[in-house]
Scaffold this motif. Structure first.
Motif, PDB file in Angstrom:
ATOM      1  N   ALA A  91       0.861  -1.182   0.000  1.00 53.06           N
ATOM      2  CA  ALA A  91       0.000   0.000   0.000  1.00 53.06           C
ATOM      3  C   ALA A  91       0.901   1.236   0.000  1.00 53.06           C
ATOM      4  O   ALA A  91       1.733   1.404   0.892  1.00 53.06           O
ATOM      5  N   ILE A  92       0.749   2.071  -1.004  1.00 54.70           N
ATOM      6  CA  ILE A  92       1.737   3.120  -1.272  1.00 54.70           C
ATOM      7  C   ILE A  92       1.796   4.171  -0.155  1.00 54.70           C
ATOM      8  O   ILE A  92       2.886   4.500   0.344  1.00 54.70           O
ATOM      9  N   LYS A  93       0.664   4.696   0.263  1.00 56.52           N
ATOM     10  CA  LYS A  93       0.685   5.770   1.270  1.00 56.52           C
ATOM     11  C   LYS A  93       1.281   5.302   2.604  1.00 56.52           C
ATOM     12  O   LYS A  93       2.151   5.981   3.167  1.00 56.52           O
ATOM     13  N   LEU A  96       5.030   5.000   2.123  1.00 54.80           N
ATOM     14  CA  LEU A  96       5.715   6.297   2.093  1.00 54.80           C
ATOM     15  C   LEU A  96       5.815   6.894   3.499  1.00 54.80           C
ATOM     16  O   LEU A  96       6.824   7.511   3.844  1.00 54.80           O
ATOM     17  N   ALA A  97       4.758   6.709   4.305  1.00 50.33           N
ATOM     18  CA  ALA A  97       4.798   7.225   5.682  1.00 50.33           C
ATOM     19  C   ALA A  97       5.904   6.540   6.481  1.00 50.33           C
ATOM     20  O   ALA A  97       6.632   7.190   7.243  1.00 50.33           O
ATOM     21  N   GLY A 127      10.885   3.679  11.800  1.00 49.82           N
ATOM     22  CA  GLY A 127      10.271   3.474  10.491  1.00 49.82           C
ATOM     23  C   GLY A 127       9.573   2.130  10.418  1.00 49.82           C
ATOM     24  O   GLY A 127       8.474   2.012   9.852  1.00 49.82           O
ATOM     25  N   THR A 128      10.196   1.113  11.008  1.00 46.92           N
ATOM     26  CA  THR A 128       9.582  -0.216  11.040  1.00 46.92           C
ATOM     27  C   THR A 128       8.322  -0.218  11.900  1.00 46.92           C
ATOM     28  O   THR A 128       7.308  -0.825  11.530  1.00 46.92           O
ATOM     29  N   ILE A 129       8.377   0.469  13.030  1.00 49.00           N
ATOM     30  CA  ILE A 129       7.194   0.551  13.902  1.00 49.00           C
ATOM     31  C   ILE A 129       6.036   1.244  13.179  1.00 49.00           C
ATOM     32  O   ILE A 129       4.887   0.785  13.241  1.00 49.00           O
ATOM     33  N   VAL A 130       6.322   2.330  12.477  1.00 46.98           N
ATOM     34  CA  VAL A 130       5.274   3.015  11.702  1.00 46.98           C
ATOM     35  C   VAL A 130       4.714   2.066  10.644  1.00 46.98           C
ATOM     36  O   VAL A 130       3.498   2.007  10.415  1.00 46.98           O
ATOM     37  N   GLY A 131       5.600   1.290  10.000  1.00 53.16           N
ATOM     38  CA  GLY A 131       5.131   0.312   9.024  1.00 53.16           C
ATOM     39  C   GLY A 131       4.281  -0.776   9.646  1.00 53.16           C
ATOM     40  O   GLY A 131       3.296  -1.223   9.051  1.00 53.16           O
ATOM     41  N   GLN A 135       0.790  -0.858   8.233  1.00 50.55           N
ATOM     42  CA  GLN A 135       0.714  -2.104   7.486  1.00 50.55           C
ATOM     43  C   GLN A 135       0.632  -1.932   5.967  1.00 50.55           C
ATOM     44  O   GLN A 135      -0.362  -2.309   5.344  1.00 50.55           O
ATOM     45  N   PRO A 136       1.677  -1.366   5.341  1.00 53.07           N
ATOM     46  CA  PRO A 136       1.706  -1.382   3.877  1.00 53.07           C
ATOM     47  C   PRO A 136       1.860  -2.796   3.329  1.00 53.07           C
ATOM     48  O   PRO A 136       1.509  -3.078   2.186  1.00 53.07           O
ATOM     49  N   LEU A 137       2.411  -3.682   4.139  1.00 53.07           N
ATOM     50  CA  LEU A 137       2.577  -5.100   3.838  1.00 53.07           C
ATOM     51  C   LEU A 137       2.251  -5.877   5.114  1.00 53.07           C
ATOM     52  O   LEU A 137       2.122  -5.277   6.182  1.00 53.07           O
TER      53      LEU A 137
END
Length: 557
Positions: A91-93, A96-97, A127-131, A135-137
C-alpha cells in the motif's frame, strides 16, 4: 442443395470437401434446401450486410446450388480487453509514511552522547514501527524489510539483525500456535469450551470473568506469561469464540472474539504484575532492587502489595472494555443448555483428545516444576510438540500451514533484535541519563518527580519488545534517581516492578502474551493500540491511586 457464400477478408483455407475459404471470400455449402426467408436468415448474422443475391447453378451437384455473395461490414470482432490485474504490492501511502519517518530521523542531527550507529538504528526501528502500525505489507514482511535496511546500511551485521531468531520467546509463541492447532483439531478445545459455556455461558461477561480469574489462579505457578497465554488460554479462547459463532476474518469477530481476546490480553499483564513468579522478568526486578538499595522483595511482600490494586484491575478492566468495546453477543440464556447437548453429542473422549490432554498436562507440569529439573519453558513446549508430531495429533504440514505463527515469529524476532541493539549501542542509557537530569533539575517534590519518572518509564516501553530488556536498561537508573530525589527506596522499587508488567499492555509486542492474542486476528491493530493506551491510563490510576492508599496503609511509604 443450396449454397450460401459470404464475402470476407479471411485467408484461403481448405476446411472440408464442401467448404472452401478463399481470400476475401468464405463459402458455406448448406446441406439443406434454401429457406424462403434467405435475406432475414443471413442478415441476422452479426456485422454482415447483404448485397443483391446472385443465383448460380452448380452442375457438379445433383441439386442446383444457390450462391449468395455478401460483403462484411466488419470481418473481425475486437476482443474486449482483459481486466486489469489488481495491485498486489505494498500500500503506497503507508509505505511512504514508514519511509519518510525513517529518512527524516536518519538525516536529523545526532544528539550529543549518541553514536551515529545508534541514531541510524533508531531511525530504522521507528520506520519499522510506523510500518507495523500502518501495514503497507503484512507484519512479517515489514519486519524483514526493516532488517534488510539495517543490514544494507551496515547499521547491523547480518548476525546481529537476525539475532532475535535465537531468542526463545518468539519460538515459544510460535509453538503455542501449534498447540492451539492440536487443541482445536482434536475437538478437545470444543469439549473444554462447552464445559465453560455450560457453567458460565449465560452471559459473555460471566464467561470473560471465568477466564480472567482462572488465569490469575495459574499465574503464580507458571512463570511465563507467554506459556500461559499461548499454551493454555489462546487455544481455549479460540475454541470458545468458534463455539459461539465468532470467527476471525468473516465479519463475526465482534460477536464475542474481539472483546474476549483483548480482555484476556489486558488482564494477563495484570496477573503478571501480581506475583513475583508470574512473569520471567520479575525476579530481575527483585535482583536489581537488591543490588541498588540493598533491600529484598520477597514473594509474600510482592503479593501483599499487589493484591488490592491487582484484584481491582481484574474486576474493572474487563467491565470497562465491555462498555467501550462491547461484544454483540451479550446474553445467551439458552447457551448452557445447548452446550450440554453438544457435549452429549460429542460422546466420550477420542484417543487423540486423550493424547492432547496428557501432552498439555506434561507441558504445564514442566512449566510449573521445570526449574527443579533445569528445563525452561521453550524446551518443555518443544517436548510437548514432539509428542504431538510423533503421535500424529498434529502433522508437520499443518504446522507449516500455520501462517500466523510464522509471521508472528518473524516480526517479533525482528523487533527484539533491533530493540536489543538500541540498548547495546547505548541509546537507552543516554535516554535514561537525559531523563534523570531533566527531572532532577525541576526542583519538584519527590511525589511529583516520582510521578514524572513513572510516566516516562512506563510510556518509553513503546521502544521495547521485551519487558526484560526494558528492566535491564532502565530500572536501575530510574530507581537511583527516584531515591536521590527523596522517594522511599523500597516504595520506588516495588512500584517500578509492578509497572514493568503493566506497560506490556500498550502494544502488540510489549510482552510475551501480546503477539499471542493479537495473532488470533480478532482485533485490528489500530484498536489494539488505542485500547491499550486507554487501559494503561486506567491501570495507572488504579495502581497509583487505590494502590497508593493501600501501600500507605501497609507502611510502604
Amino acid at each position: 442443395m443450396a449454397s450460401v457464400a459470404l464475402t470476407t477478408t479471411l485467408p484461403s483455407l481448405r476446411l472440408g470437401h464442401n467448404t472452401t475459404v478463399k481470400p476475401n471470400r468464405f463459402t458455406f455449402i448448406s446441406p439443406s434446401p434454401l429457406k424462403p426467408n434467405i435475406h432475414a436468415s443471413i442478415s441476422s448474422l452479426p456485422n454482415f450486410s447483404l448485397k443483391k443475391p446472385t443465383v448460380v447453378f452448380n452442375r457438379k451437384h445433383k441439386h442446383p446450388a444457390l450462391t449468395v455473395r455478401a460483403s462484411a461490414a466488419s470481418a473481425s470482432v475486437t476482443p474486449s480487453p482483459a481486466p486489469a490485474q489488481p495491485w498486489q504490492g505494498a500500500a503506497i501511502k503507508p509505505l511512504l509514511a514508514s519511509i519518510a519517518t525513517g529518512v527524516l530521523l536518519w538525516f536529523s542531527p545526532v544528539p550529543a552522547g549518541v553514536s551515529r550507529n545508534a541514531w541510524q538504528l533508531l531511525a530504522i526501528f521507528l520506520g519499522t514501527i510506523v510500518g507495523i502500525i500502518t501495514q503497507p505489507l503484512p507484519l512479517g514482511a515489514v519486519a524483514i524489510l526493516g532488517l534488510g535496511v539495517s543490514v544494507l546500511t551496515k547499521t547491523l551485521t547480518f548476525a546481529a539483525a537476525f539475532s532475535g531468531f535465537g531468542d526463545p520467546i518468539p519460538w515459544l509463541i510460535a509453538l503455542a500456535f501449534f498447540f492451539a492447532k492440536g487443541f482445536i483439531k482434536t475437538g478437545l478445545g470444543n469439549r473444554v469450551a462447552y464445559q465453560f459455556v455450560k457453567l458460565f455461558g449465560s452471559s459473555s461477561l460471566g464467561l470473560g470473568y471465568s477466564l480472567v480469574f482462572s488465569e490469575a489462579l495459574l499465574a503464580p505457578a507458571i512463570p511465563s506469561v507467554s506459556a500461559r497465554a499461548g499454551g493454555i488460554f489462546l487455544p481455549l479462547v479460540k475454541a470458545l469464540c468458534v463455539a459461539c459463532g465468532s470467527n476471525a476474518g468473516d465479519g463475526t469477530e465482534n460477536r464475542l472474539g474481539a472483546w474476549l481476546m483483548l480482555t484476556c490480553f489486558q488482564t494477563s499483564v495484570i496477573t503478571s504484575a501480581m506475583f513475583l513468579t508470574a512473569m520471567a522478568a520479575n525476579p530481575l526486578c527483585a535482583t536489581l532492587t537488591q543490588n541498588s538499595i540493598n533491600q529484598t522483595i520477597g514473594w509474600l511482600d510482592w503479593a501483599k502489595a499487589a493484591i488490592v490494586p491487582g484484584i481491582a484491575s481484574l474486576v474493572l478492566v474487563p467491565l470497562i472494555l465491555y462498555v467501550i468495546y462491547p461484544p454483540t453477543l451479550k446474553n445467551s440464556p439458552d447457551a448452557p443448555k445447548l452446550a450440554r447437548e453438544k457435549l452429549e453429542k460429542m460422546g466420550p473422549m477420542t484417543a487423540h483428545e486423550k493424547i492432547m490432554t496428557a501432552t498439555l498436562l506434561l507441558t504445564v507440569g514442566l512449566w510449573v516444576f521445570g526449574g527443579l529439573l533445569n528445563i525452561d519453558a521453550v524446551s518443555a513446549a518443544i517436548l510437548g510438540l514432539a509428542v504431538l508430531l510423533v503421535t500424529g495429533v498434529v502433522t508437520w504440514k499443518e504446522c507449516l500451514a500455520e501462517g500466523v505463527a510464522w509471521d508472528t515469529l518473524t516480526w517479533f524476532a525482528a523487533l527484539i533484535a533491533m530493540a536489543g541493539y538500541l540498548n547495546k549501542y547505548g541509546l537507552i542509557s543516554w535516554f535514561s541519563q537525559t531523563v534523570v537530569k531533566f527531572v532532577g533539575g525541576l526542583g519538584l517534590s519527590w511525589q511529583l518527580s516520582f510521578g514524572i519518572l513513572v510516566l516516562l518509564y512506563f510510556y518509553s516501553h513503546y521502544f521495547f519488545a521485551s519487558g526484560a530488556a526494558h528492566i535491564g536498561a532502565m530500572f536501575t537508573a530510574f530507581l537511583s534517581v527516584a531515591t536521590a530525589l527523596g522517594t522511599p527506596p523500597y516504595f520506588g522499587a516495588i512500584v517500578l516492578s509492578f509497572l514493568s508488567n503493566l506497560m506490556g499492555g500498550l502494544t502488540h509486542y510489549g510482552i510475551g502474551s501480546a503477539p499471542v492474542f493479537f495473532g488470533a486476528n480478532y482485533v485490528p491493530l489500530a484498536k489494539w493500540w488505542g485500547y491499550g493506551f486507554l487501559i494503561s491510563i486506567v491501570n495507572i490510576i488504579i495502581w497509583l491511586g487505590l494502590g497508593g492508599v493501600w501501600w500507605k496503609f501497609i507502611g510502604l511509604w
